[in-house]
Write a protein that holds these residues in place. Structure first.
Motif, mmCIF file in Angstrom:
data_model
loop_
_atom_site.group_PDB
_atom_site.id
_atom_site.type_symbol
_atom_site.label_atom_id
_atom_site.label_comp_id
_atom_site.label_asym_id
_atom_site.label_seq_id
_atom_site.Cartn_x
_atom_site.Cartn_y
_atom_site.Cartn_z
ATOM 1 N N GLY A 139 46.728 -53.447 -2.531
ATOM 2 C CA GLY A 139 47.149 -52.064 -2.745
ATOM 3 C C GLY A 139 46.670 -51.489 -4.068
ATOM 4 O O GLY A 139 46.890 -50.311 -4.352
ATOM 5 N N GLY A 140 46.003 -52.323 -4.885
ATOM 6 C CA GLY A 140 45.528 -51.875 -6.197
ATOM 7 C C GLY A 140 44.447 -50.802 -6.066
ATOM 8 O O GLY A 140 43.761 -50.689 -5.047
ATOM 9 N N LEU A 141 44.310 -50.033 -7.138
ATOM 10 C CA LEU A 141 43.439 -48.856 -7.150
ATOM 11 C C LEU A 141 42.083 -49.160 -7.778
ATOM 12 O O LEU A 141 42.024 -49.754 -8.861
ATOM 13 N N LEU A 142 41.007 -48.737 -7.125
ATOM 14 C CA LEU A 142 39.695 -48.636 -7.776
ATOM 15 C C LEU A 142 39.411 -47.158 -7.943
ATOM 16 O O LEU A 142 39.391 -46.403 -6.960
ATOM 17 N N TYR A 143 39.198 -46.739 -9.193
ATOM 18 C CA TYR A 143 38.933 -45.330 -9.502
ATOM 19 C C TYR A 143 37.506 -45.190 -10.025
ATOM 20 O O TYR A 143 37.135 -45.854 -10.999
ATOM 21 N N LEU A 144 36.728 -44.337 -9.374
ATOM 22 C CA LEU A 144 35.364 -44.029 -9.822
ATOM 23 C C LEU A 144 35.276 -42.547 -10.164
ATOM 24 O O LEU A 144 35.844 -41.703 -9.459
ATOM 25 N N TYR A 145 34.505 -42.260 -11.201
ATOM 26 C CA TYR A 145 34.263 -40.862 -11.589
ATOM 27 C C TYR A 145 32.787 -40.695 -11.906
ATOM 28 O O TYR A 145 32.186 -41.570 -12.557
ATOM 29 N N GLY A 146 32.242 -39.576 -11.470
ATOM 30 C CA GLY A 146 30.863 -39.254 -11.803
ATOM 31 C C GLY A 146 30.290 -38.278 -10.785
ATOM 32 O O GLY A 146 30.985 -37.824 -9.883
ATOM 33 N N PRO A 147 29.002 -37.954 -10.909
ATOM 34 C CA PRO A 147 28.342 -37.095 -9.924
ATOM 35 C C PRO A 147 27.790 -37.930 -8.769
ATOM 36 O O PRO A 147 27.340 -39.067 -8.987
ATOM 37 N N TYR A 148 27.842 -37.384 -7.561
ATOM 38 C CA TYR A 148 27.366 -38.095 -6.367
ATOM 39 C C TYR A 148 26.569 -37.134 -5.505
ATOM 40 O O TYR A 148 26.762 -35.915 -5.549
#
Ligand SMILES: C[S@@+](CC[C@H](N)C(=O)[O-])C[C@H]1O[C@@H](n2cnc3c(N)ncnc32)[C@H](O)[C@@H]1O
Length: 210
Positions: A139-148
């Motif tokens: 249930g843990g979170l992977l958070y990604l940020y950036g342009p796609y």
């Protein structure tokens, strides 16, 4: 406008990224809504350390561990850490995302990677997915940020120019296709849960370990 701001050194090893100054509050709002009140967060590719300092101070129930592959980044992160009163901000760890032995055992409630996926080879994204799947709690979170890149949305001119500048700098870098990133996550048991449009044509992409 999407740019890769040069990190401008201030006094000592502490570096300052104008982009991190601009995007920190918008990212923090998304993280606040997605993170538990208590737990452990592993930040990959922390860069200057500005995000780690800001987020740890704002989220005191979370133990925030910043990491980076670069010694200069680690020195900057340490300098930012020394400048904030945040007992929950751990000392930075040297972590090359592609070195599975370097990953801490965890477990972590969240793994956060801001502006890494497009400024590294695709193998780094695959390693990020594998590593996050290893260290996250269920249930843990992977958070990604950036342009796609997105098949259903025209690429903004600023992102096209940014992509060209990245690939000129290193042909293995460049904006990734959102759906290919989602597929890479799914291959490691990380389910895509949220796309949130962010300022300056960036995205937050959220995943949960199944
Ligand atoms: C554009 S900076 C982003 C820094 C910070 N997250 C931010 O948004 O301000 C990219 C960072 O990724 C780090 N990096 C690149 N390849 C890496 C790898 N294989 N493992 C860990 N960090 C890496 C670089 O050292 C750099 O600090």
């Amino acid at each position: 406008m999407q740019t890769m701001d040069p990190v401008s050194p201030s006094s000592g090893p502490a570096r300052s990224s104008p982009a991190a100054d601009r995007n920190a509050e918008a990212i923090l709002a998304v993280l606040r809504a997605a993170l538990p009140g208590q737990g452990r967060v592993l930040e990959i590719a922390s860069g200057t350390g500005q995000h780690a300092a800001r987020f740890a101070a704002a989220l005191p129930g979370l133990v925030w561990t910043p990491t980076d592959a670069s010694p200069e980044a680690l020195a900057s992160i340490s300098a930012w850490r020394a400048s904030v009163q945040a007992a929950n901000l751990a000392a930075p760890l040297r972590l090359d995302v592609e070195d599975p032995v370097g990953w801490p055992a965890g477990p972590f409630e969240a793994v956060v990677a801001i502006n890494l996926v497009h400024i590294s080879p695709w193998s780094a994204t695959e390693a990020l997915m594998a590593g996050a799947a290893r260290v996250l709690v269920p249930g843990g979170l992977l958070y990604l940020y950036g342009p796609y890149r997105e098949a259903d949305t025209p690429l903004a001119d600023s992102n096209a120019a940014f992509d060209a500048s990245l690939t000129a700098r290193d042909p293995a870098w460049g904006l990734r296709d959102r759906d290919e990133v989602i597929a890479a996550a799914r291959a490691h048991g990380l389910a895509f849960t949220l796309r949130k449009a962010m300022p300056a044509n960036n995205l937050s992409l959220l995943f949960r370990k199944v």
